[in-house]
Design a protein around this motif. Structure first.
Motif, PDB file in Angstrom:
ATOM      1  N   LEU A  64       0.832  -1.199   0.000  1.00 48.89           N
ATOM      2  CA  LEU A  64       0.000   0.000   0.000  1.00 48.89           C
ATOM      3  C   LEU A  64       0.867   1.250   0.000  1.00 48.89           C
ATOM      4  O   LEU A  64       0.502   2.272  -0.579  1.00 48.89           O
ATOM      5  CB  LEU A  64      -0.863  -0.026   1.271  1.00 48.89           C
ATOM      6  CG  LEU A  64      -2.304   0.406   1.143  1.00 48.89           C
ATOM      7  CD1 LEU A  64      -2.997  -0.505   0.176  1.00 48.89           C
ATOM      8  CD2 LEU A  64      -2.960   0.315   2.506  1.00 48.89           C
ATOM      9  N   ALA A  65       2.029   1.162   0.646  1.00 50.25           N
ATOM     10  CA  ALA A  65       2.884   2.346   0.749  1.00 50.25           C
ATOM     11  C   ALA A  65       3.585   2.633  -0.569  1.00 50.25           C
ATOM     12  O   ALA A  65       3.520   3.750  -1.077  1.00 50.25           O
ATOM     13  CB  ALA A  65       3.901   2.155   1.868  1.00 50.25           C
ATOM     14  N   PHE A  76       4.446   4.965  -6.941  1.00 54.82           N
ATOM     15  CA  PHE A  76       4.807   4.280  -8.190  1.00 54.82           C
ATOM     16  C   PHE A  76       3.725   4.470  -9.240  1.00 54.82           C
ATOM     17  O   PHE A  76       3.997   4.781 -10.399  1.00 54.82           O
ATOM     18  CB  PHE A  76       5.041   2.798  -7.894  1.00 54.82           C
ATOM     19  CG  PHE A  76       5.576   2.016  -9.053  1.00 54.82           C
ATOM     20  CD1 PHE A  76       6.856   2.239  -9.513  1.00 54.82           C
ATOM     21  CD2 PHE A  76       4.809   1.056  -9.680  1.00 54.82           C
ATOM     22  CE1 PHE A  76       7.363   1.532 -10.574  1.00 54.82           C
ATOM     23  CE2 PHE A  76       5.301   0.341 -10.747  1.00 54.82           C
ATOM     24  CZ  PHE A  76       6.585   0.577 -11.193  1.00 54.82           C
ATOM     25  N   MET A  77       2.461   4.320  -8.802  1.00 53.92           N
ATOM     26  CA  MET A  77       1.348   4.455  -9.744  1.00 53.92           C
ATOM     27  C   MET A  77       1.285   5.874 -10.293  1.00 53.92           C
ATOM     28  O   MET A  77       1.006   6.072 -11.480  1.00 53.92           O
ATOM     29  CB  MET A  77       0.028   4.117  -9.052  1.00 53.92           C
ATOM     30  CG  MET A  77      -0.208   2.652  -8.948  1.00 53.92           C
ATOM     31  SD  MET A  77      -0.292   1.933 -10.570  1.00 53.92           S
ATOM     32  CE  MET A  77      -0.139   0.237 -10.179  1.00 53.92           C
ATOM     33  N   TYR A 115       4.809   7.961   1.916  1.00 53.91           N
ATOM     34  CA  TYR A 115       3.738   8.940   1.751  1.00 53.91           C
ATOM     35  C   TYR A 115       4.252  10.363   1.857  1.00 53.91           C
ATOM     36  O   TYR A 115       3.520  11.291   1.555  1.00 53.91           O
ATOM     37  CB  TYR A 115       2.635   8.692   2.784  1.00 53.91           C
ATOM     38  CG  TYR A 115       1.740   7.528   2.418  1.00 53.91           C
ATOM     39  CD1 TYR A 115       1.852   6.924   1.176  1.00 53.91           C
ATOM     40  CD2 TYR A 115       0.787   7.036   3.291  1.00 53.91           C
ATOM     41  CE1 TYR A 115       1.060   5.861   0.825  1.00 53.91           C
ATOM     42  CE2 TYR A 115      -0.015   5.969   2.952  1.00 53.91           C
ATOM     43  CZ  TYR A 115       0.120   5.385   1.717  1.00 53.91           C
ATOM     44  OH  TYR A 115      -0.676   4.335   1.379  1.00 53.91           O
ATOM     45  N   LYS A 116       5.487  10.544   2.299  1.00 53.22           N
ATOM     46  CA  LYS A 116       5.984  11.904   2.454  1.00 53.22           C
ATOM     47  C   LYS A 116       6.705  12.336   1.171  1.00 53.22           C
ATOM     48  O   LYS A 116       6.093  12.860   0.253  1.00 53.22           O
ATOM     49  CB  LYS A 116       6.911  11.955   3.658  1.00 53.22           C
ATOM     50  CG  LYS A 116       6.774  13.260   4.433  1.00 53.22           C
ATOM     51  CD  LYS A 116       7.898  13.403   5.434  1.00 53.22           C
ATOM     52  CE  LYS A 116       7.399  13.183   6.838  1.00 53.22           C
ATOM     53  NZ  LYS A 116       8.504  13.042   7.786  1.00 53.22           N
ATOM     54  N   TRP A 117       8.009  12.063   1.068  1.00 55.02           N
ATOM     55  CA  TRP A 117       8.764  12.644  -0.039  1.00 55.02           C
ATOM     56  C   TRP A 117       8.487  12.010  -1.395  1.00 55.02           C
ATOM     57  O   TRP A 117       8.165  12.741  -2.340  1.00 55.02           O
ATOM     58  CB  TRP A 117      10.273  12.635   0.278  1.00 55.02           C
ATOM     59  CG  TRP A 117      10.542  13.597   1.368  1.00 55.02           C
ATOM     60  CD1 TRP A 117      10.922  13.310   2.641  1.00 55.02           C
ATOM     61  CD2 TRP A 117      10.388  15.023   1.326  1.00 55.02           C
ATOM     62  NE1 TRP A 117      11.018  14.444   3.389  1.00 55.02           N
ATOM     63  CE2 TRP A 117      10.700  15.511   2.614  1.00 55.02           C
ATOM     64  CE3 TRP A 117       9.999  15.930   0.344  1.00 55.02           C
ATOM     65  CZ2 TRP A 117      10.651  16.856   2.923  1.00 55.02           C
ATOM     66  CZ3 TRP A 117       9.951  17.265   0.651  1.00 55.02           C
ATOM     67  CH2 TRP A 117      10.273  17.727   1.927  1.00 55.02           C
ATOM     68  N   PRO A 118       8.551  10.692  -1.546  1.00 60.69           N
ATOM     69  CA  PRO A 118       8.317  10.137  -2.888  1.00 60.69           C
ATOM     70  C   PRO A 118       6.966  10.527  -3.451  1.00 60.69           C
ATOM     71  O   PRO A 118       6.865  10.934  -4.609  1.00 60.69           O
ATOM     72  CB  PRO A 118       8.420   8.631  -2.667  1.00 60.69           C
ATOM     73  CG  PRO A 118       9.281   8.495  -1.489  1.00 60.69           C
ATOM     74  CD  PRO A 118       8.954   9.648  -0.602  1.00 60.69           C
ATOM     75  N   LEU A 119       5.919  10.478  -2.611  1.00 58.50           N
ATOM     76  CA  LEU A 119       4.583  10.806  -3.133  1.00 58.50           C
ATOM     77  C   LEU A 119       4.527  12.273  -3.527  1.00 58.50           C
ATOM     78  O   LEU A 119       4.043  12.625  -4.620  1.00 58.50           O
ATOM     79  CB  LEU A 119       3.529  10.474  -2.077  1.00 58.50           C
ATOM     80  CG  LEU A 119       2.098  10.689  -2.538  1.00 58.50           C
ATOM     81  CD1 LEU A 119       1.818   9.854  -3.758  1.00 58.50           C
ATOM     82  CD2 LEU A 119       1.109  10.338  -1.449  1.00 58.50           C
TER      83      LEU A 119
END
Ligand code: SF4
Lengths: 298, 186
Positions: free
Chosen positions: A137-138, A143-144, A281-285
């Motif tokens: 989920l993370a 990625f999507m 959920y913080k930086w990559p997203l």
């Protein structure tokens, strides 16, 4: 009729090729890591010996869910690998190599493993499965976002189409560098490499979902794991590194991606599961969304 | 034509030989670190002696492991866990015992809490001598185990199955009656 049969045979060949390739490269990587730690390292074919050793042992069963789940995992993963293009012309089911096929079919194998692990009745296995799903989920969300940006830019969701687009207009690794970085972090999460190794964690939850496996079932799970790694790394190569126009190019790109991931893995410690989720959920997203906005409204 | 066809027994031997080839090239260990001998394992595993070049590696659970390492003295309290662990491993399985403590009690031979002869309770394939054994002898012990597997003489697990009553009786004699309150306390 015979066309379908031919495609199926090619597909099975692709799955077998993926297994052989990833097992070999996994073994070479163990040697690379050994040299990095100033050791001699195992033989390059050690992974094959390990898998066949596990298959040669006697197995116990924890009930039919446990056995059936393992077979479902191997079957599901093999079916997924059959759709994977190797180069832009070598693909078993031409026209069906859509990105979303992999997303959905990969889940069949993973769920088979989750079901089988829960069927073993060990609490550590349930913890491992729960962690694997939480981690999925993370990393899937950033990625999507990146992949949807790619699909929007190239105008197609077929892997061969994306490959051809890149061969004409340059690699996405160069034109979308932020997305490339984010996707690489997600790849580490997918492969269960070290900073995101939460669901294996041998010293913490005794290798998680695999805690009750021994003998033949363990061997089959290793086969499944190798093919799953093949699928994930090839997806990355096709999406960001321009795919490949011949098989040598594919092998070279595959080897580089997997080795870099493995080296990063060996330099890191392990996050806790809540840290993994917060991290993704913080930086990559945020970066992935930023890049999507920048690309789409440029 | 007649002598080309293999009998069932010959086929079984062939399969066993093939399996033994893989089983001696890839040995996964389960470390049951009871005594001080365990301190010699890190050196054997890391850069200096590099056990991985023989195809050996540590594993997390008994189900996955091929060889059980009993590193040092075995107290009465740990015997029950050891038997549980050994019986969970999938066959073929091997046992390697470290140090004189497992042969005759070593320096703990007169302790009320330590069992003297381990091979009354579990079948041992290889003993490694030295108190504590240095990493060379540890590595030597493992190559010996590989040779035993090759010569089909590492048959401790078969002995355990064939003489199960004898082993069980010895185990019960040592443990006495066990009152199990819940899964963590006796
Ligand atoms: S043999 Fe020596 S080093 Fe090993 S457990 Fe016994 S006393 Fe300790």
């Amino acid at each position: 009729m015979s066309v379908i049969l031919m495609s199926m045979l090619i597909g099975l060949g692709v799955a077998l090729f993926g297994f052989t390739l990833q097992t070999t490269i996994g073994g070479i990587n163990r040697k690379v890591v050994g040299r990095m730690q100033k050791r001699y390292g195992p033989k390059w074919y050690q992974e094959f010996l390990d898998i066949f050793k596990a298959l040669s042992k006697r197995a116990i069963s924890h009930g039919w869910i446990y056995d059936f789940g393992v077979i479902m995992a191997v079957g599901g993963i093999t079916a997924t690998a059959m759709f994977m293009p190797i180069t832009d012309s070598l693909v078993a089911f031409a026209g069906y190599d859509n990105f979303f096929i992999f997303v959905y079919l990969l889940a069949v194998g993973m769920l088979g493993m989750a079901m089988s692990a829960s069927g073993s009745g060990n609490p550590l296995a349930s913890i491992g499965v729960m962690r694997a799903l939480t981690q999925m989920l993370a990393y899937e969300v950033p990625f999507m976002v990146v992949v949807i940006t790619i699909i929007k830019v190239s105008g197609t969701s077929s892997l061969t189409g994306i490959m051809e687009f890149q061969q004409a207009n340059g690699w996405f690794a160069l034109s979308l560098p932020i997305g490339f970085g984010v996707a690489f972090l997600s790849l580490l999460g997918m492969l269960g490499k070290k900073p995101f190794e939460t669901y294996i964690a041998p010293s913490e939850i005794a290798s998680g979902p695999m805690v009750e496996y021994g003998g033949k079932q363990l061997g089959l799970l290793f086969v499944m794991h190798e093919i799953a790694t093949f699928i994930e790394v090839s997806l990355f190569v096709h999406l960001f590194l321009g795919g490949a126009s011949n098989i040598i190019e594919f092998l070279a790109k595959y080897f580089i991606v997997y080795t870099v991931a493995n080296l990063i893995s060996n330099l890191n410690g392990r996050f806790k599961i809540d840290q993994v989720v917060v991290f993704f959920y913080k930086w990559p997203l945020a970066l992935a969304v930023l890049q999507a906005i920048w690309v789409l409204w440029r | 034509m007649e002598n080309k066809k293999l009998t069932q027994a010959q086929m079984d031997t062939k399969w066993t030989e093939l399996g033994d080839f893989f089983r001696r090239k890839s040995i996964w260990m389960l470390m049951y670190c009871t005594g001080c001998c365990a301190i010699e394992l890190p050196q054997a595993m890391t850069s200096a002696y590099d056990m991985e070049r023989l195809g050996m590696g540590p594993m997390a659970t008994p189900r996955q492991a091929d060889v059980l390492l009993i590193t040092g003295y075995l107290s009465l309290k740990t015997l029950r866990r050891l038997v549980y662990t050994y019986e969970q491993m999938s066959e073929p399985k091997y046992v390697v015992a470290f140090g004189p403590c497992v042969i005759n009690g070593g320096i703990y031979h007169d302790s009320h809490a330590v069992l003297n002869r381990l091979d009354h309770y579990l079948p041992i394939d290889v003993y490694i001598s030295g108190c504590m054994p240095n990493p060379e002898s540890v590595m030597n012990g493992f190559t010996d185990l590989m040779d035993l597997i090759k010569n089909k003489t590492a048959v401790g697990w078969k002995n355990y199955r064939d003489n199960n009553e004898w082993y069980k009786k010895n185990q019960m004699d040592a443990l006495g009656e066990v009152f199990v309150h819940d899964e963590f306390h006796e």
